[in-house]
Design a protein around this motif. Structure first.
Motif, PDB file in Angstrom:
ATOM      1  N   GLY A  93       0.903  -1.043   0.406  1.00  0.00           N
ATOM      2  CA  GLY A  93      -0.346  -0.591   0.122  1.00  0.00           C
ATOM      3  C   GLY A  93       0.714   1.055   0.067  1.00  0.00           C
ATOM      4  N   ILE A  94       0.675   2.076   0.954  1.00  0.00           N
ATOM      5  CA  ILE A  94       1.454   3.354   0.985  1.00  0.00           C
ATOM      6  C   ILE A  94       2.812   3.325   1.587  1.00  0.00           C
ATOM      7  N   GLY A  95       3.072   1.965   2.096  1.00  0.00           N
ATOM      8  CA  GLY A  95       4.108   1.137   2.457  1.00  0.00           C
ATOM      9  C   GLY A  95       5.434   2.163   2.641  1.00  0.00           C
ATOM     10  N   PRO A  96       5.516   1.936   0.847  1.00  0.00           N
ATOM     11  CA  PRO A  96       6.906   2.414   0.099  1.00  0.00           C
ATOM     12  C   PRO A  96       6.810   4.456  -0.765  1.00  0.00           C
ATOM     13  N   GLU A  97       6.063   4.736  -0.723  1.00  0.00           N
ATOM     14  CA  GLU A  97       5.901   5.715  -0.417  1.00  0.00           C
ATOM     15  C   GLU A  97       6.133   6.687   0.657  1.00  0.00           C
ATOM     16  N   VAL A  98       5.891   6.475   2.401  1.00  0.00           N
ATOM     17  CA  VAL A  98       6.697   6.537   3.188  1.00  0.00           C
ATOM     18  C   VAL A  98       7.627   6.012   3.009  1.00  0.00           C
TER      19      VAL A  98
END
Ligand code: IPM
Ligand code: MN
Length: 369
Positions: A12-17
């Motif tokens: 999910g948003i893991g890579p972005e954050v």
């Protein structure tokens, strides 16, 4: 200083954050002349897709070679039908267990600039600074027996603790309280559960070694209420795994968004750092994710795994500065309140980077005089 950091971006948003947090760590390395290396590794849903396992052996082995591990988030609706032991979340639980950290530190701080983001009145949230110490390797999450007997239509889990497990995490809480306002609130359900009676008796015994620290006990149900009514009454809050999971999400209400909360898991062979929020698949890839929880998690990493207190504090000041200037990701934007400026995940990362550069510059020129 040399530091090898495992990067477990996840789903999910893991890579972005995590990407934004890594950029901040790179900046700290550059400013301070440190040598940080980052080792990207698979965990969670992306690891299941690539290897069939939520925690591939290669990931665990590589983590054990690192000085610290920084997680993004795990969880993907694609795997909702799988049993708990095969889901992305199992990768996280397995790595927590394998790295051995049992004390999960989750600070809940009310940022002044975000006071209007909380549904609680500003006079209630003002000055709140709670440090949750969540036991991370015991309780219902790991206790056996556990099963779902489908034929019988029955399922069970076990909330189990032994005295040693409670003692070690209680000591962490008391030690931390000594450096803060010298108060520990231990949360349990001792009016109903034997496991909580053991918890309470053990914490009370540990407290004898810390006569300078005040200990109070709260039942988890009334604690859930007090946390919203009088959050300023709490400093270090010590609790077991599941209660800590629930109460820390609740405490996000004080800070205005779950996206703001960092965490550090200490006491193992390799310390594990993860934001409190999940993988938020609904907003993944849209640039709406708030990277501040992970950036503040990176600050905790510098504090606890590298002893770089000044740099950790500089990151925290940079976050404060960016918020005070009105920059907001979607989760912390409040309608069209005046002075706000809506930014994307990467813009927020860049703003923190800029603020950090200024703070470190000032620090260095102060040293020069
Ligand atoms: C958390 C999360 C995890 C937990 C899940 C994803 C296993 O909710 O870190 O709070 O329950 O510990
Ligand atoms: Mn949780």
């Amino acid at each position: 200083m040399r530091l090898k950091i495992a990067i477990l971006a996840g789903d999910g948003i893991g890579p972005e954050v995590t990407n934004e947090a890594v950029n901040i760590l790179k900046a700290v390395a550059e400013f301070g002349g440190h040598d940080f290396t980052f080792v990207p590794l698979l965990i969670g849903g992306v690891a299941i897709t690539a290897t069939g396992s939520p925690l591939p052996t290669a990931t665990l082995d590589a983590c054990l070679e690192c000085d610290a591990a920084l997680m993004g988030a795990v969880g993907d609706n694609k795997f909702n039908e799988l049993t708990p032991d095969k889901r992305p979340e199992a990768g996280l639980l397995q790595i927590r267990q394998a790295l051995g950290g049992f004390a999960n530190l989750r600070p809940s701080i009310a940022f002044p600039a975000l006071a209007i983001n909380s549904p609680l009145r500003p006079e209630i949230t003002e000055g709140v600074n709670i440090l949750f110490v969540r036991e991370l390797l015991g309780g219902l999450y790991f206790g056996s027996p556990r099963a779902w007997d489908k034929a019988k239509g029955e399922a069970w889990n076990t909330m189990r603790y032994n005295k040693a497990e409670v003692t070690r995490v209680a000591r962490v809480a008391f030690e931390l309280a000594r450096k803060r306002s010298k108060k520990v609130t231990s949360v349990d359900k001792a009016n109903v559960l034997e496991v909580s009676q053991l918890w309470r008796a053990t914490v009370t015994e540990v407290a004898k070694d810390y006569p300078d620290v005040t200990l109070e006990h709260q039942l988890v149900d009334s604690m859930a209420m007090h946390l919203m009514n009088i959050p300023r009454n709490f400093d270090v809050v010590l609790t077991e795994n599941l209660f800590g999971d629930i109460l820390t999400d609740e405490s996000a209400v004080i800070t205005g968004s779950l996206g703001m909360l960092p965490s550090a898991t200490l006491g193992g062979t390799v310390n594990l750092y993860e934001p409190v929020h999940g993988s938020a698949p609904d907003i993944a890839g849209t640039g709406k994710a708030n990277p501040l929880g992970t950036i503040l998690t990176a600050a905790m990493l510098l504090r606890h795994s590298a002893n770089l207190e000044q740099d950790a504090a500089a990151i925290e000041s940079a976050v404060n500065k960016v918020l005070a200037a009105g920059h907001r990701t979607a989760d912390i934007a409040r309608g069209n309140a005046a002075g706000q400026h809506l930014v994307s995940t990467s813009e927020m990362g860049k703003l923190v980077h800029q603020a950090l550069a200024e703070i470190i510059d000032q620090r260095q020129s102060m040293h020069a005089v």
